[in-house]
Design a protein around this motif. Structure first.
Motif, short mmCIF file in Angstrom:
data_model
loop_
_atom_site.label_atom_id
_atom_site.label_comp_id
_atom_site.label_asym_id
_atom_site.label_seq_id
_atom_site.Cartn_x
_atom_site.Cartn_y
_atom_site.Cartn_z
N PHE A 167 37.81 33.53 47.88
CA PHE A 167 38.55 34.88 47.95
C PHE A 167 37.46 35.86 48.64
N TRP A 168 36.23 35.55 48.60
CA TRP A 168 35.13 36.15 49.17
C TRP A 168 35.46 36.17 50.65
N ARG A 169 36.03 35.33 51.27
CA ARG A 169 36.28 35.14 52.72
C ARG A 169 36.95 36.55 53.19
N ARG A 170 38.17 37.22 52.51
CA ARG A 170 38.83 38.18 52.76
C ARG A 170 37.96 39.22 52.67
N GLN B 192 34.98 39.50 55.32
CA GLN B 192 35.70 39.75 56.55
C GLN B 192 35.64 41.37 56.80
N ASP B 193 36.28 42.11 55.68
CA ASP B 193 36.45 43.27 55.72
C ASP B 193 35.09 43.94 56.01
N ALA C 196 36.54 39.08 61.64
CA ALA C 196 37.36 37.92 61.80
C ALA C 196 36.72 36.49 62.50
N SER D 27 34.04 29.87 56.94
CA SER D 27 35.15 28.83 56.65
C SER D 27 34.67 27.59 56.93
N GLU E 238 47.58 43.81 43.66
CA GLU E 238 47.72 43.56 44.88
C GLU E 238 48.38 44.97 45.56
N ASN F 268 39.54 48.85 55.50
CA ASN F 268 39.76 47.75 54.49
C ASN F 268 38.49 47.68 53.53
N ASP G 138 38.56 48.24 49.47
CA ASP G 138 37.92 47.05 48.77
C ASP G 138 36.88 47.69 47.51
#
Length: 807
Positions: free
Chosen positions: A96-99, A102-103, A113, A120, A237, A298, A302
């Motif tokens: 989940f931390w990938r998103r 990225q933000d 990105a 990744s 969400e 974003n 967050d």
């Protein structure tokens, strides 16, 4: 005793456990190093979490290799369970931390990105190793359990996981205060705290008779939390998406220092080249007009919704921990306490954990009663202060002026019988001094409608503008339905003079008007000029999207009205040429390629009027109706073009709204690419100024505008505002609660030569005296110009004001 297991089976299990444990030690040593090589540059927190994961796995593996004494067995079992829980949580967090990462990297340098692609690849290496350790510890936990001769030592595991349950449930209640989920998760969490403490007390007192009941209850609660988590995550969400939709408005209201601290992102850009939706007034310093940094959005969402993520992860950990606690309690169910057992166990450990539990309970109570901190906003800035002013509760408003069409009669009753046309035909209806009202248009690929002005000019050149007309062409079945059911003739004149002409279409005809036709009085031939004109006709389909300007959600069941002139839409007694009911996204077929004037109508919304052609899809923004006397809405259509950005605004002494501030003092702003609206829901005892600011898209001109707004002298010869008057021609419409159609339209004042080179061009559209009511609306018909000796609607040559308050 290890009932059910032979010594050979126990030896084999121990052998494989040792092999896995040795492998696990090697993997754990690798995991101690890898995070510092690959993950540290992305996140120090993740690096520490992975280091702890490797450390726990290392300890669990070491316990599994040691001799099978009671202390080492319970240590191996405990650390295996803890390791499994912890590793599952870390793996979920890594993914989940990938998103989130990225933000935040987008917020910092706009390259999130690309940068996270490397992250990744690291996951592909690290996650399988963590997963292997989890599987290995699961087997070691099983092997350790079956080797235990006295399961009473599992009580230590109950202590650990019961205390963890109390902490996790308390934090879930604390973080859940920011959500609208309500009582369900909080109630389950509170019950789980009580049951976990009850299970702890029973184990502490060595009363194992009801362990099955306690363990089963916790298991049921865990399953209920799983079912509630679906709603929880869905709502989280949804809240996050809503937050992102309102992101720019929320960023405008939040102090730049907080955003920089939380997201490492600069709230404002140094450039002036941005879309009008990103315009903002830098209220923290000098009130300059600047551009928001959209890359912050974003990461800002967050940060502001971080309690949701904390609550989500806490819920996930709580579910896993509850399952583990239930497992340990059920394993104690069959224990029998003897005097030998009491002398064997060390009660000092029980007393230590009990002391810890008391401290945790006190801490949990403190956590649960605390509220989650909100975002600090600047409270001293007037324009963002949601101030309260005296409301005019008895405004003088416009009288209702809506009139209905009367004295209507169906076409087939005038004709004397039902239409029974069989062959493909064209039918025209001319009604001298009467109105033709079409109650419903049939949207069929086999039916086309004649353009009124063209057909009247070619087929009935002697007709008057006051005469009603409708023409249709297609197959007989659709024409019969249309004429028999959907045509009304309205008015006070003689309806018997209605002329109905039927023309049978030749089979080879592909044009709507270009052919010989059979007339009930004889045969007429079109002239060559008429033929040439008709040959140039083109037909297109039109896709229409209708949205609510406030929510941006699609609308269905909207009635589209077509008019011959722009001034007909929204005026009383006007009857459309055509009427059709549509849903958002629907396509209307076979429209003649020309300009159209239309109105869009739906219950609960104001009638919306505009002009369009068939070069692109039609976007319609409907405005919800005001419901209370004194409420009104100002709307601006914003045609898509590339030279100017238009901003609708409204102000009085204490407040201003627009793209740079969405709500203040009873006024609310709603904006999209196609339309902007300001709704006055609470009429204040103030004098309102409504204005439109024209910002050139050229970056150099924007910079000059900013310098001028700072009180500097600029070269005005570089400005050319002719396009606004020659091509753009914006129209402002006022709607009020008294009727569902427009009250008045405002068009640009004819001052083209005077403001051709005016910087920061601002049109003062209208003034309203809130102490009286919307009936006082009036247009100054002028622009807010710079002047050395400013009059009422002007500003001084060195003015630093960003918006007018001149009414």
């Amino acid at each position: 005793m290890n009932a059910g297991w032979t010594q050979k089976e126990l030896a084999e299990t121990k052998k494989y456990s040792h092999i896995l444990a040795i492998t696990q030690l090697l993997v754990s040593v690798t995991l101690l190093i890898l995070p510092f090589i690959f993950i540290l540059k992305y996140s120090l927190t993740l690096t520490i979490l992975l280091f702890l994961s490797a450390l726990i796995s290392l300890i669990a593996g070491a316990f599994a290799i040691l001799e099978t004494r009671s202390e080492t067995l319970i240590g191996a079992y405990l650390f295996s369970l803890i390791g499994i829980e912890y590793n599952l949580s870390v793996m979920i967090l890594l993914v989940f931390w990938r998103r989130f990462g990225q933000d935040y990297y987008i917020a910092q340098d706009g390259q999130g990105a690309d940068y996270m692609d490397g992250y990744s690849k690291c996951l592909y290496c690290i996650v399988p190793l963590v997963f292997f350790n989890s599987i290995s510890m699961a087997y070691q936990g099983f092997a350790t359990f079956i080797q235990m001769e006295r399961k009473i030592h599992i009580r230590i595991c109950v202590y650990v996981f019961a205390i963890a349950n109390v902490i996790l449930a308390a934090y879930l209640i604390h973080w859940d205060q920011g959500l609208i989920l309500g009582w369900f998760i909080k109630l389950l969490s509170a019950i789980l705290i009580v049951i976990s403490i009850a299970g702890y007390i029973m184990v502490y007192s060595l009363s194992f008779n009801n362990m099955k009941s306690i363990g089963g209850t916790i298991l049921i609660l865990a399953f209920l939390l799983v079912s509630g988590s679906y709603l929880f995550f869905r709502q989280s969400e949804s809240t996050n998406l809503d937050s992102q939709k309102q992101c720019f408005q929320n960023i405008r209201k939040t102090h730049e220092s907080w955003i920089l601290d939380q997201t490492k992102c600069s709230k404002y850009l140094s450039t002036f080249d941005c879309d009008v939706s990103l315009n903002a007034i830098k209220w923290e310093d000098q009130n300059q007009l600047v551009c928001l940094n959209k890359n912050c959005c974003n990461a800002f969402s967050d940060s502001t919704e971080s309690y949701q993520y904390y609550a989500s992860f806490c819920l996930f950990f709580l579910i896993i921990n509850s399952f583990t606690l239930s497992l340990c309690l059920l394993q104690l169910d069959s224990q029998r306490v003897t005097q030998d057992t009491l002398t064997e166990i060390k009660r000092s450990i029980d007393h230590l954990f009990t002391t810890i539990l008391v401290g945790v309970i006190i801490y949990a109570i403190i956590i649960m009663v605390q509220s989650y901190p909100t975002i600090p906003k600047e409270s001293e800035v007037t324009m963002f202060n949601q101030i309260k002013v005296q409301q005019n509760k008895n405004p003088i408003s416009y009288p209702s002026g809506i009139e209905n069409v009367t004295d209507c009669q169906s076409l087939n009753s005038i004709y004397g019988k039902k239409f029974e046309i069989k062959a493909p035909s064209r039918v025209t209806v001319l009604t001298p001094d009467l109105q033709v009202v079409v109650t419903e248009y049939i949207n069929s690929k086999d039916l086309s409608y004649l353009p009124q002005q063209l057909a009247r000019k070619l087929l009935f050149p002697a007709s008057k503008p006051s005469d009603g007309f409708v023409g249709v062409q297609g197959n007989g079945t659709d024409i019969n339905t249309f004429l028999n059911e959907n045509i009304q003739i309205c008015g006070d004149s003689d309806k018997s003079k209605t002329k109905i002409d039927l023309y049978q279409l030749p089979k080879s005809s592909g044009r709507m008007l270009y052919h010989n036709h059979i007339h009930h009085l004889g045969v007429n031939q079109l002239t060559q000029t008429q033929k040439d004109y008709i040959n140039k006709l083109q037909f297109k389909n039109l896709t229409i999207r209708v949205t609510d300007i406030k929510t941006q959600s699609p609308l269905n069941g909207v009635t589209l009205l077509f008019y011959s002139d722009d001034d007909d839409c929204g005026t009383k007694n006007s009857i459309p040429q055509r009427e059709i009911k549509i849903n958002s996204g629907q396509t209307i077929k076979n429209l003649v390629d020309k300009n159209y004037y239309f109105g869009a109508v739906k219950s609960g919304y104001y009638q919306f009027c505009s002009k369009f052609d068939l070069d692109q899809d039609l976007e319609i923004n409907l405005i919800p109706q005001n419901t209370e006397p004194g409420q009104f809405t100002i709307v601006m259509e914003t045609p898509i073009q590339k030279k100017f950005q238009l901003s609708l605004g409204a102000s009085y002494q204490e407040c201003v709204v627009g793209f740079f501030n969405d709500e203040c003092g009873g006024m609310k702003f709603y904006g999209s690419q196609n339309a902007q609206a300001i709704s006055v829901d609470q009429l204040a005892m103030r004098k309102y100024t409504f204005f439109v600011y024209f910002s050139p898209t050229d970056v150099s001109l924007k910079k000059l505008n900013v310098e001028k707004a700072q009180g500097k002298s600029v070269d005005t010869s570089k400005f050319n505002n002719d396009y606004i008057f020659d091509e753009l021609k914006p129209v402002i419409t006022l709607y009020a609660a008294e009727q569902d159609r427009q009250i008045v339209k405002y068009k640009l004042p004819q001052m083209k030569d005077k403001v051709k080179n005016e910087p920061n061009l601002t049109w003062i559209v209208l003034c309203v005296d809130g102490s009286i009511g919307d009936i006082t609306q009036r247009s100054p018909k002028t622009f807010w110009q710079y002047a050395e000796d400013p009059q009422k609607y002007q500003r001084s040559i060195n003015s630093k004001d960003m918006y007018p308050k001149v009414c």
